[in-house]
Design a protein around this motif. Structure first.
Motif, PDB file in Angstrom:
ATOM      1  N   THR A 158       0.812  -1.209   0.000  1.00  0.00           N
ATOM      2  CA  THR A 158       0.000   0.000   0.000  1.00  0.00           C
ATOM      3  C   THR A 158       0.856   1.273   0.000  1.00  0.00           C
ATOM      4  OG1 THR A 158      -1.818   1.103   1.119  1.00  0.00           O
ATOM      5  CG2 THR A 158      -0.199   0.037   2.527  1.00  0.00           C
TER       6      THR A 158
ATOM      7  N   SER B  93      -6.149   4.259  -0.054  1.00  0.00           N
ATOM      8  CA  SER B  93      -7.330   4.066   0.793  1.00  0.00           C
ATOM      9  C   SER B  93      -8.610   4.274  -0.009  1.00  0.00           C
ATOM     10  CB  SER B  93      -7.310   5.041   1.967  1.00  0.00           C
ATOM     11  OG  SER B  93      -6.229   4.765   2.808  1.00  0.00           O
TER      12      SER B  93
ATOM     13  N   HIS C 157     -10.064  -0.972   1.044  1.00  0.00           N
ATOM     14  CA  HIS C 157      -8.736  -0.794   1.634  1.00  0.00           C
ATOM     15  C   HIS C 157      -8.687   0.443   2.528  1.00  0.00           C
ATOM     16  CE1 HIS C 157      -4.463  -0.949   2.068  1.00  0.00           C
ATOM     17  NE2 HIS C 157      -4.316   0.252   1.531  1.00  0.00           N
ATOM     18  N   ASN C 158      -8.070   0.287   3.722  1.00  0.00           N
ATOM     19  CA  ASN C 158      -7.997   1.386   4.688  1.00  0.00           C
ATOM     20  C   ASN C 158      -6.586   1.855   5.007  1.00  0.00           C
ATOM     21  OD1 ASN C 158     -10.751   1.420   5.007  1.00  0.00           O
ATOM     22  ND2 ASN C 158     -10.733   0.054   6.735  1.00  0.00           N
ATOM     23  N   GLY C 159      -5.550   1.099   4.708  1.00  0.00           N
ATOM     24  CA  GLY C 159      -4.182   1.497   5.044  1.00  0.00           C
ATOM     25  C   GLY C 159      -3.349   0.320   5.472  1.00  0.00           C
ATOM     26  N   SER C 160      -2.431   0.535   6.420  1.00  0.00           N
ATOM     27  CA  SER C 160      -1.572  -0.550   6.884  1.00  0.00           C
ATOM     28  C   SER C 160      -1.395  -0.478   8.391  1.00  0.00           C
ATOM     29  CB  SER C 160      -0.212  -0.486   6.195  1.00  0.00           C
ATOM     30  OG  SER C 160       0.478   0.683   6.576  1.00  0.00           O
ATOM     31  N   ALA C 161      -0.949  -1.602   8.966  1.00  0.00           N
ATOM     32  CA  ALA C 161      -0.683  -1.676  10.401  1.00  0.00           C
ATOM     33  C   ALA C 161       0.391  -2.723  10.646  1.00  0.00           C
ATOM     34  CB  ALA C 161      -1.951  -2.041  11.159  1.00  0.00           C
ATOM     35  N   TRP C 162       1.136  -2.578  11.737  1.00  0.00           N
ATOM     36  CA  TRP C 162       2.159  -3.544  12.128  1.00  0.00           C
ATOM     37  C   TRP C 162       1.481  -4.582  13.010  1.00  0.00           C
ATOM     38  CZ3 TRP C 162       6.870  -4.416  10.363  1.00  0.00           C
ATOM     39  CH2 TRP C 162       7.729  -5.217  11.105  1.00  0.00           C
ATOM     40  N   ILE C 163       1.299  -5.802  12.498  1.00  0.00           N
ATOM     41  CA  ILE C 163       0.585  -6.856  13.212  1.00  0.00           C
ATOM     42  C   ILE C 163       1.434  -8.126  13.208  1.00  0.00           C
ATOM     43  CG2 ILE C 163      -1.511  -8.277  13.284  1.00  0.00           C
ATOM     44  CD1 ILE C 163      -2.913  -6.011  11.703  1.00  0.00           C
TER      45      ILE C 163
ATOM     46  N   ASP D 207       4.276  -6.032   8.428  1.00  0.00           N
ATOM     47  CA  ASP D 207       3.437  -4.976   7.873  1.00  0.00           C
ATOM     48  C   ASP D 207       2.267  -5.635   7.161  1.00  0.00           C
ATOM     49  OD1 ASP D 207       3.748  -2.295   8.265  1.00  0.00           O
ATOM     50  OD2 ASP D 207       5.422  -2.104   6.870  1.00  0.00           O
ATOM     51  N   ARG D 208       1.065  -5.324   7.566  1.00  0.00           N
ATOM     52  CA  ARG D 208      -0.132  -5.904   6.958  1.00  0.00           C
ATOM     53  C   ARG D 208      -1.010  -4.793   6.405  1.00  0.00           C
ATOM     54  NH1 ARG D 208      -0.488 -11.661   7.196  1.00  0.00           N
ATOM     55  NH2 ARG D 208       1.017 -12.243   8.788  1.00  0.00           N
TER      56      ARG D 208
ATOM     57  N   VAL E 130      -4.633  -3.170   5.907  1.00  0.00           N
ATOM     58  CA  VAL E 130      -5.853  -3.162   6.710  1.00  0.00           C
ATOM     59  C   VAL E 130      -7.020  -2.848   5.789  1.00  0.00           C
ATOM     60  CG1 VAL E 130      -7.046  -2.090   8.644  1.00  0.00           C
ATOM     61  CG2 VAL E 130      -4.560  -2.404   8.720  1.00  0.00           C
TER      62      VAL E 130
END
Length: 74
Positions: A17, A22, A41-47, A51-52, A54
């Motif tokens: 992304t 978004s 699609h909304n963005g990304s996050a550290w999960i 990096d995934r 979201v």
């Protein structure tokens, strides 16, 4: 959701992304060259140390807006 691609087992070697992505539709390829709507699609996050991407799932959007998805032939 992962970013697609064909890097088994996580299938996450596709493009990542970037700002402006978004709101883009998220889909899953079907068996017959078709596509299934999966969400937005909304963005990304550290999960879990990765990096995934979201996304909001389509059924959640439909449920929150008390809406139905209508299919038609094109």
């Amino acid at each position: 959701m992962d970013r697609g691609g064909r890097n088994d087992p996580c299938w996450c070697d596709g493009k990542f992304t970037t700002p402006g992505d978004s709101g883009a539709p998220v889909y899953v390829e079907g068996q017959y060259g078709d596509a299934w709507i999966a969400g937005i699609h909304n963005g990304s996050a550290w999960i879990d140390g990765k990096d995934r991407m979201v996304n909001t799932r389509a059924w959640s959007i439909l449920e929150q807006t008390n809406s139905n998805l209508v299919f038609g032939d094109s």
